[in-house]
Design an enzyme around this catalytic site. Structure first.
Site, mmCIF file in Angstrom:
data_model
loop_
_atom_site.group_PDB
_atom_site.id
_atom_site.type_symbol
_atom_site.label_atom_id
_atom_site.label_comp_id
_atom_site.label_asym_id
_atom_site.label_seq_id
_atom_site.Cartn_x
_atom_site.Cartn_y
_atom_site.Cartn_z
ATOM 1 N N GLU A 125 -6.284 -10.628 -1.480
ATOM 2 C CA GLU A 125 -7.077 -10.398 -0.257
ATOM 3 C C GLU A 125 -8.578 -10.314 -0.566
ATOM 4 O OE1 GLU A 125 -5.545 -7.183 2.096
ATOM 5 O OE2 GLU A 125 -3.464 -7.609 1.620
ATOM 6 N N GLU A 153 0.816 -1.223 0.000
ATOM 7 C CA GLU A 153 0.000 0.000 0.000
ATOM 8 C C GLU A 153 0.848 1.272 0.000
ATOM 9 O OE1 GLU A 153 -2.898 -0.527 3.142
ATOM 10 O OE2 GLU A 153 -3.420 -2.518 2.448
HETATM 11 O O1 G3I Z 1 -4.570 -8.543 19.038
HETATM 12 C C1 G3I Z 1 -5.111 -7.314 19.521
HETATM 13 C C2 G3I Z 1 -5.918 -7.555 20.775
HETATM 14 O O2 G3I Z 1 -5.037 -8.022 21.812
HETATM 15 C C3 G3I Z 1 -6.592 -6.256 21.218
HETATM 16 O O3 G3I Z 1 -7.414 -6.500 22.353
HETATM 17 C C4 G3I Z 1 -7.460 -5.731 20.055
HETATM 18 C C5 G3I Z 1 -8.157 -4.433 20.381
HETATM 19 O O4 G3I Z 1 -7.197 -3.404 20.399
HETATM 20 O O5 G3I Z 1 -6.598 -5.486 18.916
HETATM 21 C C6 G3I Z 1 -6.028 -6.713 18.452
HETATM 22 O O6 G3I Z 1 -5.206 -6.439 17.339
HETATM 23 C C7 G3I Z 1 -5.974 -6.137 16.153
HETATM 24 C C8 G3I Z 1 -5.593 -7.166 15.069
HETATM 25 O O7 G3I Z 1 -6.242 -6.849 13.833
HETATM 26 C C9 G3I Z 1 -5.986 -8.593 15.471
HETATM 27 O O8 G3I Z 1 -7.387 -8.662 15.585
HETATM 28 C C10 G3I Z 1 -5.557 -4.756 15.702
HETATM 29 O O9 G3I Z 1 -6.028 -3.805 16.632
HETATM 30 C C11 G3I Z 1 -6.201 -4.475 14.339
HETATM 31 O O10 G3I Z 1 -5.704 -3.227 13.827
HETATM 32 C C12 G3I Z 1 -5.812 -5.563 13.346
HETATM 33 O O11 G3I Z 1 -6.499 -5.307 12.123
HETATM 34 C C13 G3I Z 1 -5.939 -5.968 10.986
HETATM 35 C C14 G3I Z 1 -5.617 -4.888 9.934
HETATM 36 O O12 G3I Z 1 -5.138 -5.508 8.734
HETATM 37 C C15 G3I Z 1 -4.514 -3.962 10.408
HETATM 38 O O13 G3I Z 1 -3.344 -4.723 10.580
HETATM 39 C C16 G3I Z 1 -6.971 -6.940 10.435
HETATM 40 O O14 G3I Z 1 -7.146 -8.028 11.337
HETATM 41 C C17 G3I Z 1 -6.496 -7.483 9.088
HETATM 42 O O15 G3I Z 1 -7.519 -8.266 8.475
HETATM 43 C C18 G3I Z 1 -6.171 -6.326 8.140
HETATM 44 O O16 G3I Z 1 -5.647 -6.850 6.946
HETATM 45 C C19 G3I Z 1 -5.230 -5.843 5.991
HETATM 46 C C20 G3I Z 1 -4.043 -6.389 5.245
HETATM 47 O O17 G3I Z 1 -3.014 -6.729 6.166
HETATM 48 C C21 G3I Z 1 -3.547 -5.369 4.221
HETATM 49 N N1 G3I Z 1 -4.629 -5.010 3.295
HETATM 50 C C22 G3I Z 1 -5.847 -4.518 3.983
HETATM 51 C C23 G3I Z 1 -6.346 -5.551 4.984
HETATM 52 C C24 G3I Z 1 -7.623 -5.077 5.648
HETATM 53 O O18 G3I Z 1 -7.355 -3.924 6.410
#
Ligand code: G3I
Length: 347
Positions: A265, A161
């Protein structure tokens, strides 16, 4: 209640609870799985550690993964904040769980990702100039070397990205500190690790012909001329009925640039509760993506959905009121889009 009786009671309930949706998935012919129908391409899914190998929590996650898929991308576990939370302190635990599951099932494993502005360890944002670059070189080199020695990663999303929708560079910390050359320089570092892994650049909203995909294509062409990039990932996060009309033509121009491509994705969300019209449109849309990939021949190497079941999808928390985006619902019952995907893969 004796502990044995309690266990058998709970196990009986678990078996009953997930036997029926699983029965809806069991193929009646060898080609009625995504992985079989997609051959010779892979058909993968984003796998998150909280749901993997967690049989007491959700046995259907692993069962569906093994039954239907032959590719995997760690949903979060290889991102910088997870893998190098403090400078030069690496934690490969989560990424290794996904990699080991993939190796055990002979999956095509995608490494995601090395340089991305999200899920970036906070300490990285404090760095400037040469120090930032040195930390980035160390991160890329250490992570790729770990997985080179331990697992077979088919492709790395080296930079994720990097562009804005208007075609300008995203002003992440690398761009602001180092300028646009951070992109080819990151691929040069990745290439220097000398792994068999393909080096991909991955983005979203680049699926059609637009300012963003034009900018991406220009960088890909430039890097390809220096043998720095091997593939382009098109994330394909769509809203139902809103696929770009020139998806196939856009894929083709990247293939013409000499790289392979992959749908990395895929999910196709809709307003909840799902309407019958949207459910039927979603089936057509999934088939459209499959056909656009197949139209590229061997140059489109695989399709990955961003998850297995709607139950754990990133979408409801990011787009409140939207969901039903994957191929299996909250109970692992296949969407109509599942059959449409199978039929398109087999056509
Ligand atoms: O693991 C923590 C947990 O301990 C905590 O209680 C909770 C609340 O703060 O957060 C949890 O972490 C979250 C993680 O997902 C696991 O669920 C993060 O906050 C959250 O930001 C993260 O979101 C991920 C996002 O990327 C950002 O990294 C999504 O699961 C994931 O599906 C998404 O995937 C991205 C690709 O990597 C790149 N392309 C876009 C796609 C969708 O955004």
């Amino acid at each position: 209640m004796s502990s044995w009786f309690a266990f058998s009671f709970l196990l009986g309930n678990a078996l009953t609870a997930w036997a029926s949706p699983l029965a809806r998935q069991l193929p009646t012919s060898p080609f009625e799985t995504l992985r079989a129908a997609a051959a010779p391409r892979y058909f993968g899914a984003a796998l998150g550690v909280p749901h993997l190998l967690n049989f007491t929590h959700d046995p259907l996650f692993d069962v569906t993964a093994v039954l239907q898929f032959n590719g995997a991308t760690p949903e979060n576990e290889m991102k910088w904040a997870y893998i190098e939370p403090e400078r030069n302190q690496f934690n490969f635990t989560g990424g290794d769980i996904v990699a080991a599951f993939s190796a055990a099932n002979d999956y095509v494993l995608r490494g995601h990702n090395l340089v991305w502005y999200q899920e970036l360890a906070p300490w990285v944002e404090t760095l400037t100039g040469e120090d930032l670059w040195n930390a980035t070189v160390n991160h890329i080199t250490t992570v790729m070397t770990h997985y080179k020695e331990s697992f077979n990663i088919y492709a790395w999303d080296v930079v994720n990205e990097a562009f804005n929708d208007n075609g300008t560079y995203r002003e992440n910390v690398w761009y602001t500190q180092l300028g646009p050359d951070y992109i080819p320089n990151a691929y040069a570092v990745a290439r220097s690790v000398n792994t068999p892994s393909k080096l991909y650049i991955n983005d979203y909203n680049t699926e059609g012909i637009n300012n963003k995909s034009d900018a991406l294509l220009a960088v890909v062409q430039s890097m390809k001329a220096h043998n720095l990039v091997d593939g382009v990932g098109f994330q394909c996060h769509f809203f139902v009925g809103e696929l770009p009309p020139d998806l196939e033509q856009n894929f083709a121009r990247f293939v013409a640039a000499g790289v392979e491509i992959a749908v990395t994705e895929l999910d196709i969300r809709m307003n909840l509760p799902p309407s019958q019209a949207d459910i039927e449109q979603q089936a057509r849309d999934y088939a459209t993506v499959v056909n656009a990939c197949k139209a590229q021949g061997a140059a489109c190497v695989g399709i990955t959905t961003w998850g297995i079941t709607d139950l754990y999808s990133w979408i409801p928390s990011t787009y409140p009121g939207e969901g039903y985006a994957l191929l299996f619902d909250d109970n692992y019952v296949p969407h109509p889009a599942f059959n449409a995907t199978i039929q398109a893969l087999l056509a």
